[in-house]
Design a protein around this motif. Structure first.
Motif, PDB file in Angstrom:
ATOM      1  N   ALA A 188      36.044 -10.921 106.865  1.00  0.00           N
ATOM      2  CA  ALA A 188      35.225  -9.771 106.497  1.00  0.00           C
ATOM      3  C   ALA A 188      33.759 -10.022 106.802  1.00  0.00           C
ATOM      4  CB  ALA A 188      35.386  -9.446 105.012  1.00  0.00           C
ATOM      5  N   ILE A 189      33.100  -8.951 107.203  1.00  0.00           N
ATOM      6  CA  ILE A 189      31.648  -8.894 107.334  1.00  0.00           C
ATOM      7  C   ILE A 189      31.107  -8.139 106.138  1.00  0.00           C
ATOM      8  CG2 ILE A 189      29.757  -7.814 108.624  1.00  0.00           C
ATOM      9  CD1 ILE A 189      31.491  -8.184 111.157  1.00  0.00           C
ATOM     10  N   ALA A 190      30.014  -8.621 105.588  1.00  0.00           N
ATOM     11  CA  ALA A 190      29.292  -7.889 104.542  1.00  0.00           C
ATOM     12  C   ALA A 190      27.886  -7.617 105.061  1.00  0.00           C
ATOM     13  CB  ALA A 190      29.235  -8.695 103.251  1.00  0.00           C
ATOM     14  N   LEU A 191      27.506  -6.361 105.086  1.00  0.00           N
ATOM     15  CA  LEU A 191      26.172  -5.979 105.538  1.00  0.00           C
ATOM     16  C   LEU A 191      25.273  -5.719 104.333  1.00  0.00           C
ATOM     17  CD1 LEU A 191      27.055  -3.514 108.447  1.00  0.00           C
ATOM     18  CD2 LEU A 191      26.428  -5.927 108.614  1.00  0.00           C
ATOM     19  N   GLY A 192      23.989  -5.962 104.519  1.00  0.00           N
ATOM     20  CA  GLY A 192      23.044  -5.862 103.414  1.00  0.00           C
ATOM     21  C   GLY A 192      22.483  -4.472 103.197  1.00  0.00           C
ATOM     22  N   GLY A 193      23.351  -3.526 102.912  1.00  0.00           N
ATOM     23  CA  GLY A 193      22.870  -2.182 102.610  1.00  0.00           C
ATOM     24  C   GLY A 193      22.531  -1.384 103.850  1.00  0.00           C
ATOM     25  N   GLY A 194      21.896  -0.220 103.645  1.00  0.00           N
ATOM     26  CA  GLY A 194      21.636   0.710 104.734  1.00  0.00           C
ATOM     27  C   GLY A 194      20.619   0.261 105.753  1.00  0.00           C
ATOM     28  N   PHE A 195      19.846  -0.804 105.465  1.00  0.00           N
ATOM     29  CA  PHE A 195      18.806  -1.220 106.402  1.00  0.00           C
ATOM     30  C   PHE A 195      19.341  -2.165 107.482  1.00  0.00           C
ATOM     31  CE2 PHE A 195      18.732  -3.934 102.668  1.00  0.00           C
ATOM     32  CZ  PHE A 195      18.805  -5.201 103.200  1.00  0.00           C
ATOM     33  N   VAL A 196      20.618  -2.580 107.366  1.00  0.00           N
ATOM     34  CA  VAL A 196      21.241  -3.420 108.384  1.00  0.00           C
ATOM     35  C   VAL A 196      22.424  -2.656 108.965  1.00  0.00           C
ATOM     36  CG1 VAL A 196      22.375  -5.608 108.890  1.00  0.00           C
ATOM     37  CG2 VAL A 196      20.577  -5.510 107.167  1.00  0.00           C
ATOM     38  N   THR A 197      22.418  -2.462 110.274  1.00  0.00           N
ATOM     39  CA  THR A 197      23.486  -1.705 110.918  1.00  0.00           C
ATOM     40  C   THR A 197      24.019  -2.450 112.135  1.00  0.00           C
ATOM     41  OG1 THR A 197      21.898  -0.477 112.263  1.00  0.00           O
ATOM     42  CG2 THR A 197      22.553   0.515 110.163  1.00  0.00           C
TER      43      THR A 197
ATOM     44  N   GLN B 137      41.187  -1.147  97.613  1.00  0.00           N
ATOM     45  CA  GLN B 137      41.172  -2.063  96.470  1.00  0.00           C
ATOM     46  C   GLN B 137      40.733  -3.455  96.919  1.00  0.00           C
ATOM     47  OE1 GLN B 137      44.770  -2.248  94.130  1.00  0.00           O
ATOM     48  NE2 GLN B 137      44.247  -4.245  93.270  1.00  0.00           N
ATOM     49  N   ALA B 138      41.268  -3.909  98.047  1.00  0.00           N
ATOM     50  CA  ALA B 138      40.876  -5.212  98.574  1.00  0.00           C
ATOM     51  C   ALA B 138      39.409  -5.222  98.967  1.00  0.00           C
ATOM     52  CB  ALA B 138      41.739  -5.566  99.780  1.00  0.00           C
ATOM     53  N   ARG B 139      38.922  -4.115  99.497  1.00  0.00           N
ATOM     54  CA  ARG B 139      37.505  -4.033  99.882  1.00  0.00           C
ATOM     55  C   ARG B 139      36.614  -4.223  98.652  1.00  0.00           C
ATOM     56  NH1 ARG B 139      36.270  -1.771 104.615  1.00  0.00           N
ATOM     57  NH2 ARG B 139      38.029  -0.320 104.523  1.00  0.00           N
ATOM     58  N   ASP B 140      37.005  -3.600  97.554  1.00  0.00           N
ATOM     59  CA  ASP B 140      36.246  -3.763  96.309  1.00  0.00           C
ATOM     60  C   ASP B 140      36.238  -5.221  95.860  1.00  0.00           C
ATOM     61  OD1 ASP B 140      35.778  -1.027  96.264  1.00  0.00           O
ATOM     62  OD2 ASP B 140      37.355  -0.610  94.792  1.00  0.00           O
ATOM     63  N   GLU B 141      37.384  -5.886  95.988  1.00  0.00           N
ATOM     64  CA  GLU B 141      37.502  -7.271  95.512  1.00  0.00           C
ATOM     65  C   GLU B 141      36.702  -8.231  96.395  1.00  0.00           C
ATOM     66  OE1 GLU B 141      41.936  -6.844  93.473  1.00  0.00           O
ATOM     67  OE2 GLU B 141      41.744  -7.176  95.634  1.00  0.00           O
ATOM     68  N   VAL B 142      36.716  -8.012  97.688  1.00  0.00           N
ATOM     69  CA  VAL B 142      35.924  -8.857  98.583  1.00  0.00           C
ATOM     70  C   VAL B 142      34.432  -8.612  98.362  1.00  0.00           C
ATOM     71  CG1 VAL B 142      35.358  -9.311 101.007  1.00  0.00           C
ATOM     72  CG2 VAL B 142      37.748  -9.081 100.303  1.00  0.00           C
TER      73      VAL B 142
ATOM     74  N   LEU C  43      33.216 -10.490  95.400  1.00  0.00           N
ATOM     75  CA  LEU C  43      33.107 -11.931  95.622  1.00  0.00           C
ATOM     76  C   LEU C  43      31.774 -12.309  96.255  1.00  0.00           C
ATOM     77  CD1 LEU C  43      34.375 -14.797  95.690  1.00  0.00           C
ATOM     78  CD2 LEU C  43      35.344 -14.195  97.917  1.00  0.00           C
ATOM     79  N   VAL C  44      31.280 -11.484  97.193  1.00  0.00           N
ATOM     80  CA  VAL C  44      30.060 -11.840  97.923  1.00  0.00           C
ATOM     81  C   VAL C  44      28.813 -11.137  97.398  1.00  0.00           C
ATOM     82  CG1 VAL C  44      31.355 -12.361 100.007  1.00  0.00           C
ATOM     83  CG2 VAL C  44      30.384 -10.068  99.710  1.00  0.00           C
ATOM     84  N   GLY C  45      28.966 -10.263  96.408  1.00  0.00           N
ATOM     85  CA  GLY C  45      27.814  -9.570  95.859  1.00  0.00           C
ATOM     86  C   GLY C  45      27.295  -8.480  96.768  1.00  0.00           C
ATOM     87  N   ALA C  46      28.199  -7.707  97.344  1.00  0.00           N
ATOM     88  CA  ALA C  46      27.826  -6.619  98.250  1.00  0.00           C
ATOM     89  C   ALA C  46      28.415  -5.320  97.744  1.00  0.00           C
ATOM     90  CB  ALA C  46      28.330  -6.910  99.666  1.00  0.00           C
ATOM     91  N   ALA C  47      27.997  -4.215  98.328  1.00  0.00           N
ATOM     92  CA  ALA C  47      28.577  -2.914  98.027  1.00  0.00           C
ATOM     93  C   ALA C  47      29.853  -2.743  98.836  1.00  0.00           C
ATOM     94  CB  ALA C  47      27.593  -1.803  98.368  1.00  0.00           C
ATOM     95  N   SER C  48      30.847  -2.097  98.261  1.00  0.00           N
ATOM     96  CA  SER C  48      32.134  -1.942  98.933  1.00  0.00           C
ATOM     97  C   SER C  48      31.997  -1.262 100.289  1.00  0.00           C
ATOM     98  CB  SER C  48      33.092  -1.135  98.043  1.00  0.00           C
ATOM     99  OG  SER C  48      33.389  -1.841  96.857  1.00  0.00           O
ATOM    100  N   GLN C  49      31.115  -0.267 100.379  1.00  0.00           N
ATOM    101  CA  GLN C  49      30.967   0.451 101.645  1.00  0.00           C
ATOM    102  C   GLN C  49      30.350  -0.393 102.746  1.00  0.00           C
ATOM    103  OE1 GLN C  49      29.428   1.304  98.789  1.00  0.00           O
ATOM    104  NE2 GLN C  49      27.272   1.881  99.131  1.00  0.00           N
ATOM    105  N   ASP C  50      29.850  -1.569 102.392  1.00  0.00           N
ATOM    106  CA  ASP C  50      29.230  -2.451 103.388  1.00  0.00           C
ATOM    107  C   ASP C  50      30.158  -3.575 103.833  1.00  0.00           C
ATOM    108  OD1 ASP C  50      26.795  -1.057 103.429  1.00  0.00           O
ATOM    109  OD2 ASP C  50      26.118  -2.085 101.619  1.00  0.00           O
TER     110      ASP C  50
ATOM    111  N   GLY D 292      42.321  -9.542  99.395  1.00  0.00           N
ATOM    112  CA  GLY D 292      41.737  -9.019  98.163  1.00  0.00           C
ATOM    113  C   GLY D 292      42.140  -9.817  96.946  1.00  0.00           C
ATOM    114  N   VAL D 293      43.414 -10.155  96.862  1.00  0.00           N
ATOM    115  CA  VAL D 293      43.889 -10.948  95.723  1.00  0.00           C
ATOM    116  C   VAL D 293      43.238 -12.329  95.731  1.00  0.00           C
ATOM    117  CG1 VAL D 293      45.910 -12.055  94.701  1.00  0.00           C
ATOM    118  CG2 VAL D 293      46.064  -9.703  95.540  1.00  0.00           C
ATOM    119  N   ALA D 294      43.161 -12.955  96.902  1.00  0.00           N
ATOM    120  CA  ALA D 294      42.528 -14.272  96.992  1.00  0.00           C
ATOM    121  C   ALA D 294      41.063 -14.202  96.589  1.00  0.00           C
ATOM    122  CB  ALA D 294      42.651 -14.814  98.416  1.00  0.00           C
ATOM    123  N   ALA D 295      40.363 -13.133  96.986  1.00  0.00           N
ATOM    124  CA  ALA D 295      38.955 -12.970  96.623  1.00  0.00           C
ATOM    125  C   ALA D 295      38.790 -12.798  95.124  1.00  0.00           C
ATOM    126  CB  ALA D 295      38.371 -11.768  97.369  1.00  0.00           C
ATOM    127  N   ARG D 296      39.682 -12.023  94.519  1.00  0.00           N
ATOM    128  CA  ARG D 296      39.600 -11.814  93.069  1.00  0.00           C
ATOM    129  C   ARG D 296      39.813 -13.128  92.321  1.00  0.00           C
ATOM    130  NH1 ARG D 296      43.589  -8.440  92.420  1.00  0.00           N
ATOM    131  NH2 ARG D 296      45.086  -9.868  91.481  1.00  0.00           N
TER     132      ARG D 296
END
Length: 388
Positions: free
Chosen positions: A210-219, A50-55, A58-65, A248-252
């Motif tokens: 948290a780190i947010a990666l830009g989709g599957g092209f960044v690993t 749930q926190a992953r979804d909220e973060v 906040l940054v405009g990324a996919a949860s899995q990233d 997660g709560v702070a990000a939301r």
């Protein structure tokens, strides 16, 4: 005199919001390990996801990233260790902005001869012409570029820099630690291939980032922490469920209250700067000619040392900073102001006001009263010395 303290150092740490504290207490009551398959483990896992979804929102990324870390420093070190791949290729060199946070300037894994430092102008903004020439002459690079400077609040043209990087096959890592909750964040709009943030800058707990990666092209091909398969194999170690839940709560809240927070802090910024000029007309406000985050005013009054002003404010119940708290405990000349070409005598007086979710006009008024008393006292002492 009131014993209440006035806290104007949100860029160092923004106090935990009540809802964050409540979420953390609730999470501490969850007994399971998030890697366990029993009901208690699944409850812990659900809190993390749930926190992953909220973060991510906040940054405009996919949860899995989203990859949770122990904070911004670990996130920066991980991304800049030399194992970040862009479309399967690892950048052979690093370009860092001269005003970056120490976790970037000192935390990367590139050899010294593979690192270039991008200069800034007098307001602390990156020289894009220099960047263009560097890329033309030396080829693709990994650029580490902060969105908001922690000391001055100056906003960097990240999207424009990303366009230059991508045209030459480079990759951009964006430090958004001081931007979260103060500016709209969208990885795609900023052109960031990776981004990192920290919970305690947005009213969350310390010790979570948290780190947010830009989709599957960044690993991430290099992991700083190895062992178990947590965080989808990107970062080993049993997860900090309570800290992540609070994050997660702070990000939301940061996302939903962004417009209100920006407007509120901007009003306080204008009030603080108006009062500073009334009290000391020769005050210098750093980065004043550039776009700045709404909650920061970094200033110096000629003839005042930062150490003296900070001590006087602290004795009168006001918490300020001389710059990045991560390099303090001592008051020393700022590398940010040095890169901006600020003279030593002015830089030695640099102080930062940074507001946040619980700051008020009364806080600014109290600071202004103390600052006015300090200025008046200094003028009296100078007058006495001149007449001696």
């Amino acid at each position: 005199m009131s014993s209440a303290r006035t806290y104007l150092d949100h860029n160092a740490t923004s106090p935990a919001r009540p809802a964050v504290r409540e979420a953390m207490v609730h999470a501490l009551c969850v007994a399971g390990n998030a890697s366990s398959i029993h009901a208690e483990g699944r409850r812990a896992r659900a809190a993390i996801e749930q926190a992953r979804d909220e973060v991510a929102a906040l940054v405009g990324a996919a949860s899995q990233d989203i990859i949770f870390t122990s904070g911004g420093t670990e996130a920066a070190n991980t991304l800049l260790a030399g194992g970040l791949s862009f479309h399967g290729a690892q950048p052979a060199r690093l370009v860092v902005l001269a005003t970056e946070h120490p976790c970037v300037l000192e935390g990367h894994g590139f050899a010294a001869d593979r690192v270039s430092h991008a200069p800034v102008n007098g307001d602390g903004v990156i020289d894009l012409d220099w960047l263009r020439a560097d890329l033309d002459a030396n080829g693709p690079a990994l650029l580490a570029l902060q969105l908001v400077n922690s000391e001055t609040g100056v906003i960097q043209p990240v999207a424009a820099a990303a366009e230059l990087l991508h045209a030459g096959g480079g990759v951009l890592v964006c430090d958004a630690v001081q931007a979260a909750g103060k500016l709209p964040l969208d990885m795609a709009a900023h052109g960031a291939d990776a981004m990192f943030i920290s919970a305690h800058k947005i009213g969350g707990p310390q010790g979570v980032g948290a780190i947010a990666l830009g989709g599957g092209f960044v690993t991430l091909d290099t992991r700083l922490l190895r062992g178990g398969g947590q965080e989808r194999g990107a970062r080993a170690g049993t997860e900090n469920v309570a800290g992540i839940s609070g994050f997660g709560v702070a990000a939301r809240i940061a996302a939903t209250e962004l417009e209100h927070n920006v407007n509120h802090c901007r009003e306080l910024q204008h009030l603080a700067e108006r009062r500073l000029r009334e009290i000391a007309p020769d005050v210098v406000i750093f980065g004043e000619g550039a776009a700045r985050a709404p909650n920061v005013t970094a200033f110096a009054a000629p003839g005042f040392s930062a150490q003296t002003l900070l001590m006087q404010c602290d004795l009168r119940g006001i918490a300020l900073s001389s710059g990045s708290a991560c390099s303090s405990g001592k008051v020393r000349r700022s590398h940010v102001l040095e890169a901006m070409g600020v003279t030593k005598d002015i830089a030695g007086g640099a102080v930062r006001i940074s507001t946040g979710w619980n700051s008020t006009e009364a806080d600014i008024a109290r600071f202004a009263d103390v600052f006015a008393a300090c200025v008046a006292g200094a003028r009296e002492r100078r007058g006495a010395l001149a007449g001696a």
